[in-house]
Scaffold this motif. Structure first.
Motif, short mmCIF file in Angstrom:
data_model
loop_
_atom_site.label_atom_id
_atom_site.label_comp_id
_atom_site.label_asym_id
_atom_site.label_seq_id
_atom_site.Cartn_x
_atom_site.Cartn_y
_atom_site.Cartn_z
N ILE A 68 0.85 -1.26 0.02
CA ILE A 68 -0.07 -0.06 0.06
C ILE A 68 0.88 1.21 0.21
O ILE A 68 1.98 1.24 0.62
N TRP A 69 0.59 2.23 -0.72
CA TRP A 69 1.08 3.41 -0.65
C TRP A 69 0.89 4.32 0.44
O TRP A 69 -0.15 4.54 0.92
N SER A 70 1.76 4.93 1.10
CA SER A 70 1.68 5.92 2.08
C SER A 70 2.64 6.99 2.21
O SER A 70 3.67 6.84 1.29
N PHE A 71 2.69 7.74 3.14
CA PHE A 71 3.88 8.62 3.48
C PHE A 71 5.10 7.86 3.82
O PHE A 71 4.86 6.92 4.41
N ALA A 72 6.23 8.39 3.40
CA ALA A 72 7.48 7.94 3.87
C ALA A 72 7.41 8.05 5.47
O ALA A 72 7.08 9.18 6.13
N GLY A 73 8.12 7.03 6.34
CA GLY A 73 8.12 7.11 7.61
C GLY A 73 8.57 5.68 8.15
O GLY A 73 8.71 4.74 7.58
N GLY A 74 8.52 5.83 9.61
CA GLY A 74 8.96 4.67 10.40
C GLY A 74 9.02 4.93 12.00
O GLY A 74 8.67 6.04 12.43
N LYS A 75 9.72 3.98 12.43
CA LYS A 75 9.73 4.25 14.04
C LYS A 75 10.87 4.88 14.54
O LYS A 75 11.78 5.23 13.67
N ILE A 76 10.52 5.67 15.60
CA ILE A 76 11.66 6.67 16.16
C ILE A 76 12.50 5.78 17.01
O ILE A 76 11.95 5.11 17.85
N GLU A 77 13.77 6.02 16.92
CA GLU A 77 14.78 5.21 17.49
C GLU A 77 15.02 5.78 18.95
O GLU A 77 14.80 7.16 19.20
N SER A 78 15.56 4.95 19.99
CA SER A 78 15.69 5.56 21.28
C SER A 78 16.53 6.57 21.41
O SER A 78 17.61 6.73 20.68
N GLY A 79 16.33 7.62 22.12
CA GLY A 79 17.08 9.00 22.08
C GLY A 79 17.22 9.81 20.86
O GLY A 79 17.70 10.92 20.92
N GLU A 80 16.33 9.77 19.86
CA GLU A 80 16.40 10.16 18.54
C GLU A 80 15.01 11.45 18.77
O GLU A 80 14.08 11.12 19.13
N ARG A 81 15.56 12.57 18.30
CA ARG A 81 14.38 13.60 18.32
C ARG A 81 13.53 13.32 17.03
O ARG A 81 13.71 12.61 16.03
N THR A 82 12.23 13.73 17.29
CA THR A 82 11.14 13.32 16.05
C THR A 82 11.49 13.81 14.82
O THR A 82 11.35 13.22 13.77
N ILE A 83 12.10 15.37 14.75
CA ILE A 83 12.50 15.81 13.53
C ILE A 83 13.50 15.01 12.78
O ILE A 83 13.57 14.82 11.51
N ASP A 84 14.63 14.76 13.64
CA ASP A 84 15.75 13.95 13.17
C ASP A 84 15.24 12.54 12.84
O ASP A 84 15.59 12.15 11.55
N ALA A 85 14.37 11.88 13.17
CA ALA A 85 13.80 10.58 12.88
C ALA A 85 13.08 10.79 11.32
O ALA A 85 13.13 10.07 10.52
N ALA A 86 12.10 12.03 11.36
CA ALA A 86 11.60 12.22 9.93
C ALA A 86 12.44 12.53 8.98
O ALA A 86 12.59 11.82 7.71
N MET A 87 13.54 13.28 9.26
CA MET A 87 14.68 13.33 8.08
C MET A 87 15.38 12.08 7.62
O MET A 87 15.64 11.82 6.61
N ARG A 88 15.63 11.42 8.65
CA ARG A 88 16.37 9.99 8.48
C ARG A 88 15.50 9.15 7.70
O ARG A 88 15.82 8.56 6.60
N GLU A 89 14.21 9.03 7.96
CA GLU A 89 13.16 8.21 7.51
C GLU A 89 12.77 8.46 5.89
O GLU A 89 12.99 7.67 5.02
N LEU A 90 12.77 9.78 5.90
CA LEU A 90 12.59 10.39 4.33
C LEU A 90 14.01 9.83 3.48
O LEU A 90 13.61 9.59 2.29
N TRP A 91 15.15 10.06 4.00
CA TRP A 91 16.09 9.75 3.28
C TRP A 91 16.38 8.30 2.96
O TRP A 91 16.56 7.78 1.82
N GLU A 92 16.16 7.63 4.09
CA GLU A 92 16.41 6.14 4.01
C GLU A 92 15.19 5.53 2.87
O GLU A 92 15.79 4.56 2.21
N GLU A 93 14.16 5.76 2.69
CA GLU A 93 13.08 5.48 1.82
C GLU A 93 12.80 6.16 0.73
O GLU A 93 12.39 5.61 -0.53
N THR A 94 13.48 7.35 0.52
CA THR A 94 13.40 7.92 -1.04
C THR A 94 14.57 8.56 -1.43
O THR A 94 14.84 9.07 -2.63
#
Length: 218
Positions: A68-94
């Protein structure tokens, strides 16, 4: 004889009740074991022209919502800021942007040539993603914070210098595919069951915030 029959039936009833209680307790324990997890997704918007707005979506390669298609995203790692997790997930998937911990620039060398800016004041909205099995037991529960990113369009590669298009993404990590969709395409995809329904609710909110000038990016 009557007393023995009574004790036999009472014992059977007790055994049945105990099995039911044990089964119910096991089901409750299984449901309780699925602790809600913090996650992020990225609402990446590309405005090629005033009437040509597209959003980046990825096709999930793993459960939940595989295919299924959806926004890029995923789980937040322990100690990771939410904005940093968003940047990481976008790069990892696209391969748009670069992860925040890319200190030597090695990840950026794998990135798509595109300019990305972020609304860093916090998530634009949040949602629950709860998945249950046929017996009604919870299998996954994510609490998702949605972040906004502005993707600058690029010149079309077909030789028309005056035509702007979204950058070509590279599906990576657990994304099977990645592409930009117009609002009309997203509505049709939701109706066909190919795009998660919650996507349009989030986009509608983002469009309202964008129109009101509430999504400053840097």
């Amino acid at each position: 004889g009557i007393l023995l029959l009574f004790h036999s039936r009472a014992a059977a009833a007790f055994s049945s009740t105990r099995r039911w209680a044990s089964s119910s307790a096991s089901e409750s324990a299984a449901a309780a074991a699925v602790i809600p997890r913090a996650a992020v997704s990225v609402v990446a918007r590309c405005e090629c022209a005033k009437d040509d707005v597209k959003y980046a979506l990825v096709q999930r390669g793993k459960e939940p919502n595989k295919g299924i298609w959806s926004f890029a995203g995923g789980k937040i790692e322990s100690g990771e800021r939410t904005i940093d997790a968003a940047m990481r997930e976008l790069w990892e998937e696209t391969r748009l942007g670069s992860p925040p911990d890319d200190h030597d620039g090695s990840a950026e060398r794998e990135s798509v040539e595109a300019t990305i800016s972020w609304h860093t004041e916090g998530p634009v909205t949040s949602s629950d993603s709860i998945h249950v099995d046929d017996d009604g037991l919870v299998q996954w529960h994510y609490v998702i914070s949605q972040f906004y990113a502005r993707v600058e369009p690029v010149q079309s590669s077909n030789g028309a210098s005056n035509i702007l298009v979204p950058p070509k993404m590279i599906p990576s990590d657990d994304a099977e595919d990645a592409d930009f969709f117009s609002l009309d395409d997203i509505e049709k995809g939701i109706d066909a069951g190919r795009i998660t329904p919650g996507v349009f609710r989030v986009i509608r909110r983002v469009e309202a915030m964008h129109a009101a000038g509430l999504l400053d990016c840097k």
